[in-house]
Design an enzyme around this catalytic site. Sequence first.
Site, PDB file in Angstrom:
ATOM      1  N   HIS A   1       0.827  -1.218   0.000  1.00  0.00           N
ATOM      2  CA  HIS A   1       0.000   0.000   0.000  1.00  0.00           C
ATOM      3  C   HIS A   1       0.858   1.263   0.000  1.00  0.00           C
ATOM      4  O   HIS A   1       0.428   2.319   0.460  1.00  0.00           O
ATOM      5  CB  HIS A   1      -1.002  -0.022   1.159  1.00  0.00           C
TER       6      HIS A   1
ATOM      7  N   SER B   1      -1.444 -11.413  -7.802  1.00  0.00           N
ATOM      8  CA  SER B   1      -1.510 -10.684  -9.072  1.00  0.00           C
ATOM      9  C   SER B   1      -1.845 -11.544 -10.276  1.00  0.00           C
ATOM     10  O   SER B   1      -1.282 -11.368 -11.360  1.00  0.00           O
ATOM     11  CB  SER B   1      -0.193  -9.954  -9.358  1.00  0.00           C
ATOM     12  N   SER B   2      -2.788 -12.447 -10.105  1.00  0.00           N
ATOM     13  CA  SER B   2      -3.232 -13.201 -11.279  1.00  0.00           C
ATOM     14  C   SER B   2      -3.832 -12.251 -12.306  1.00  0.00           C
ATOM     15  O   SER B   2      -3.697 -12.461 -13.513  1.00  0.00           O
ATOM     16  CB  SER B   2      -4.232 -14.286 -10.889  1.00  0.00           C
TER      17      SER B   2
ATOM     18  N   ASP C   1       2.113  -4.159  -9.371  1.00  0.00           N
ATOM     19  CA  ASP C   1       1.870  -5.516  -9.869  1.00  0.00           C
ATOM     20  C   ASP C   1       2.238  -5.631 -11.341  1.00  0.00           C
ATOM     21  O   ASP C   1       2.940  -6.555 -11.759  1.00  0.00           O
ATOM     22  CB  ASP C   1       0.397  -5.897  -9.679  1.00  0.00           C
TER      23      ASP C   1
HETATM   24  C1  GLA Z   1      -2.727  -4.635  -4.924  1.00  0.00           C
HETATM   25  C2  GLA Z   1      -2.580  -3.510  -5.930  1.00  0.00           C
HETATM   26  C3  GLA Z   1      -1.159  -2.948  -5.919  1.00  0.00           C
HETATM   27  C4  GLA Z   1      -0.736  -2.579  -4.502  1.00  0.00           C
HETATM   28  C5  GLA Z   1      -1.003  -3.743  -3.552  1.00  0.00           C
HETATM   29  C6  GLA Z   1      -0.731  -3.379  -2.107  1.00  0.00           C
HETATM   30  O1  GLA Z   1      -1.971  -5.748  -5.306  1.00  0.00           O
HETATM   31  O2  GLA Z   1      -2.884  -3.973  -7.224  1.00  0.00           O
HETATM   32  O3  GLA Z   1      -1.074  -1.839  -6.783  1.00  0.00           O
HETATM   33  O4  GLA Z   1      -1.376  -1.415  -4.077  1.00  0.00           O
HETATM   34  O5  GLA Z   1      -2.336  -4.210  -3.633  1.00  0.00           O
HETATM   35  O6  GLA Z   1       0.617  -3.114  -1.935  1.00  0.00           O
END
Ligand code: GLA
Length: 388
Positions: free
Chosen positions: A35, A126-127, A172
Site C-alpha cells: 500500500h 496478481s493473477s 503488480d
Molecule cells: C494490490 C494492488 C497494488 C498494490 C497492492 C498493495 O496488489 O494492485 O497496486 O497497491 O495491492 O501493496
Amino acid sequence: MKQSLYDQFIERYGASNQPVRTFFAPGRVNLIGDHTDYNGGLVFPCAIEYGTTLMIRPTESLSYQLASTNFDLIAVLSADQANRKYGDHWINYPLGVLQQFVARAPLDGGFECLYSGNVPNGGGLSSSAAIEVVTAFAINSLFDRKLDLLELVKMSQRAENDFVGVQCGIMDQYAVAFAQRDHAMQLDCQTLDCEQIPLTLGDYRIVLINTNQRRELSESKFNERVTETQQALEILAPVSGASQLAHVTPEQLAEHRQRFEQQPELLKRATHVVSEQQRVRRAVEALRNNDLARFGELMFESHASLRDDYEVSSDALNTLVELAAGTQGVLGARLTGAGFGGCTVNLVHEQQLQHFEQSIGDAYQQRTGLSADFYQITPSQGVRELHT
Ligand code: GLA
C-alpha cells in the site's frame, strides 16, 4: 492423458495457416512495502513461477474470441461488444487492455486466444496483472505496435484503473513485466527507478501460504484505502511540502499529528504508509548486508502495521503470521499484496520446511476450520514469448 494447451487451442478454434504464438506472464509476491505504490513509495516484489500462459492467433475477421481453461465461458465479441465491461467477469482484464490499444489506433484484424493460469486465485499474487500484461505484450507483438515494455505496463495499469475500476498502483503490472530470475526489485513508484537486487537467501526459502479464505469486498475496501490516503495527504501536504504521502517523514508526521484529531483513522493510514516506506529501505539495506534476521524482523513489523494501522489484514492472515512467528526456523512472515485475505509470505530455513508445513497446516486447520496451501517459490522472470 492431459491434453496439451496447443491441442486444446486447435480443438476449440480449428487449424489455420496462421501461426499460434505462446506468451507467458508470472504472478508476483511482494516481499515488503504494501500500500505504498499508489502513495509514491517504495516496493520490493519478485515474480513467482506460477503465471498465465496465453496462446493467440490473428484472424482476418474483426472479432475477438477469448477462452480460458480455468473458466467455462467462451466470448466471441465484435469490436463494439469488446468495448464494454462484463460484470466482474475475468474477460474484463483482457478487454480493458484491448481498449487501451484501440484508443490509440484500431487493430487491423482480430484474434482468437486461449488463456491458462495456475496462479492461486484470490491469493493476492496478481493473477489479474499477469492476464493484463501477457495480453498487452501479445497484442503489441502480434500487431507489431512497437510499444516499449514500460508503456505496456502503464496501459495494463490503466486497464485496471479505468476499465475494471480498481485504483491500484503500478507495482503488480511493473513486477510482472520487469522481473528478473533470482532477483527482487526495489521500485520507486513515483520516479519508476528500479534496482534489481540479487535475492541471496542462503539456507532460507520463500514460502507462500494461501489462507484459502474468501476475499470479501476487497475491491471496494481497496479503493476506500486509496481515498483515505489521499485525504491524509491533503492534511499533510501544506505542512510537509510532500506531494506524495510516502514522502512525508516520520518526524513530520509526529510533529503534525494533532491535525488528525477529528479523523484518527486517517492518522493510522498515514502512519502505515510513512513507516512502511522506512521499512522497505531498511529491509533492502539488511539484504545487502546479508542480515536476513533483520529482514525477517521488518517483515513482522510490516504485518503488524498492515494489521493495526492500515487495517487490511484478516483473522486467517493474522493466525498464519502468529503461527509462523512461533515456529522454529522462521525469520519473518507477513501478509502480501492488498490483504483482506489471500497469502502470507514467509522466510523459512530449508531444514525446517517440512515441519513448517506440517505444524502450521495442522494448527491453522484446527483454529479456523480452513485448510491452507503451501508454495515454495524462487524468484522468476517477467513476461516473455515462449518458443516451444
Ligand atoms: C494490490 C494492488 C497494488 C498494490 C497492492 C498493495 O496488489 O494492485 O497496486 O497497491 O495491492 O501493496
